[in-house]
Write an enzyme that holds these catalytic residues in place. Structure first.
Site, mmCIF file in Angstrom:
data_model
loop_
_atom_site.group_PDB
_atom_site.id
_atom_site.type_symbol
_atom_site.label_atom_id
_atom_site.label_comp_id
_atom_site.label_asym_id
_atom_site.label_seq_id
_atom_site.Cartn_x
_atom_site.Cartn_y
_atom_site.Cartn_z
ATOM 1 N N TYR A 137 39.396 52.791 90.036
ATOM 2 C CA TYR A 137 39.404 53.079 88.599
ATOM 3 C C TYR A 137 37.985 52.928 88.014
ATOM 4 C CZ TYR A 137 40.714 52.532 83.683
ATOM 5 O OH TYR A 137 40.814 52.659 82.322
ATOM 6 N N ASP A 188 45.546 46.735 93.228
ATOM 7 C CA ASP A 188 45.778 47.276 91.892
ATOM 8 C C ASP A 188 46.920 48.282 92.034
ATOM 9 O OD1 ASP A 188 45.840 48.737 89.536
ATOM 10 O OD2 ASP A 188 43.668 48.664 89.241
ATOM 11 N N LYS A 212 50.272 51.263 81.542
ATOM 12 C CA LYS A 212 50.702 52.487 82.193
ATOM 13 C C LYS A 212 52.213 52.461 82.460
ATOM 14 C CE LYS A 212 46.244 52.907 81.934
ATOM 15 N NZ LYS A 212 45.331 52.612 83.027
ATOM 16 N N ARG A 263 48.050 30.084 72.324
ATOM 17 C CA ARG A 263 47.267 30.577 73.473
ATOM 18 C C ARG A 263 47.815 30.016 74.774
ATOM 19 N NH1 ARG A 263 43.088 27.656 74.638
ATOM 20 N NH2 ARG A 263 42.311 27.570 72.501
#
Ligand SMILES: *Cc1c(COP(=O)(O)O)cnc(C)c1O
Length: 383
Positions: free
Chosen positions: A104, A176, A201, A52
């Site tokens: 979004y 963003d 994306k 992690r």
């Protein structure tokens, strides 16, 4: 491979953050699919303690995208939403954000249904209008959260002007950049403080992984985000990190083709008698065409168009053969969607109407297939 400071964009995409593997010389960074690292003795290790906290594949991707966006550090997360949520951990209860009103749908849902409960406050304005940003900033405002181009209205915010305005009021700017990709615009170059992406994306580009990244320019932000990435633990796994790293190598050539295909299809749609309206920043009638030309390298892969009614949209959407009906965007395959019923279903109908998302609106995420095949598919679907 040490990249020199003058390396240009395509070279940075391929080489930044990627040294040949120290044990074998492998030219691609291996997928370090491991949860822990054997230590030589108590307190003696190679800088890797637990999966992690550190992973070489993930750290290579972070260095790669940080260089691509021109930031000092990057941190990747299990999804774009996990990345956006992590940014909010920098705030205290009572803090306020000014947010692009056509943001979004998932971001709106996170802000309103999850984070408002914890005492954060959000105002939504059309950030392409500086008077509205200025009026929305109050003493408690900590961040201006911008999406440009927006989804699916493709409105453009002037990043330089918005950043200057926010900084005068002591507000940091988050962009963003998912819809544009860093090939098309690098928000930090225009003064923004933080960039966030859904790597799902354009950065990954092959529709085979979900992930998110934040890129920072300030040391204080970078230290906090690194701490929270480990403390809260919403990391991106090694396999997904590797897939995105594979994707960023071809970002420039994919985006060049995406830009070219989208421009051709937008012009085709604009001339079509059965299409009522086309929204694409590369068309001269787009309200922010001049700004887009100045701020963006090409106009991106998203086109929205209106066929008049939900019934007509349903009919057209049912006829596509090559383009696939699916949410998401930014992959090599062309996708079509219906914002009101699909991506923006979580946005209340009256808000959708206020933003301009109509029932007859169809959105295309243009892929890199041969543009003639795409045009023919549109032609037969609209007939
Ligand atoms: C997809 C997307 C997100 C969310 O990313 P996920 O990877 O789906 O969690 C955030 N912002 C924009 C602009 C997006 O397109």
């Amino acid at each position: 491979m040490k990249l020199n400071d003058t390396a240009r964009f395509s070279t940075v995409c391929i080489h930044a953050g990627q040294e040949p593997d120290p044990s074998t010389g492998a030219i691609t960074v291996p997928i370090y699919q491991t949860s822990t690292y054997v230590q030589e003795g108590l307190g003696q290790h190679k800088g890797f303690e637990y999966g992690r906290t550190q992973n070489p594949t993930r750290m290579a991707l972070e260095a790669n995208v940080a260089a691509i966006e021109g930031g000092i550090a990057g941190f990747v997360f299990a999804s774009g939403m996990a990345a956006i949520d992590t940014l909010l951990t920098r705030l205290e209860s009572g803090d306020h954000l000014v947010v692009s009103d056509n943001t979004y749908g998932g971001t709106f849902r996170l802000f309103e249904r999850v984070r408002r409960k914890f005492g954060l406050d959000f105002s939504y304005v059309d950030t392409s209008r500086h008077d509205l940003i200025d009026a929305a900033i109050i003493a408690r405002t900590k961040y201006l959260f911008i999406e440009t181009p927006t989804n699916p209205m493709l409105r453009i915010t002037d990043l330089r002007a918005a950043s200057d305005l926010a900084h005068q009021r002591n507000v940091r700017v988050i962009v963003d950049n998912t819809f544009a990709s860093p090939y098309i615009q690098r928000p930090l170059d225009f003064g923004a403080d933080i960039v966030v992406h859904s790597t799902t994306k354009f950065l990954n580009g092959h529709s085979d992984s979900v992930g998110g990244i934040i890129v920072l320019r300030h040391q204080d932000d970078a230290e906090w985000m690194k701490f929270v990435q480990n403390a809260a633990g919403a990391i991106l796994g090694p396999m997904d990190s590797w897939l995105v790293l594979r994707g960023t190598k071809t970002l420039p050539i994919r985006m060049e083709r995406t830009n070219a295909n989208a421009q051709t299809l937008a012009e085709y749609l604009a001339s079509h008698s059965r299409v009522e309206r086309v929204i694409y920043p590369g068309l001269p009638d787009h309200p922010h065409h001049t700004l887009a030309k100045r701020q963006m390298r090409g106009f991106g892969g998203l086109i929205s168009f209106d066929v008049g009614s939900v019934d007509r949209a349903r009919e057209v959407l049912g006829r596509f053969r090559l383009m696939s009906l699916a949410e998401s965007l930014g992959g090599v395959e062309t996708l079509i969607s219906h914002p009101a019923i699909m991506t923006h279903a979580s946005v209340p109908p009256e808000r959708r109407a206020a933003i301009g998302i109509t029932e007859g609106m169809i959105r295309i995420s243009v892929g890199i297939e041969d543009v003639e095949d795409l045009r023919e598919d549109l032609e037969q679907a609209l007939r």
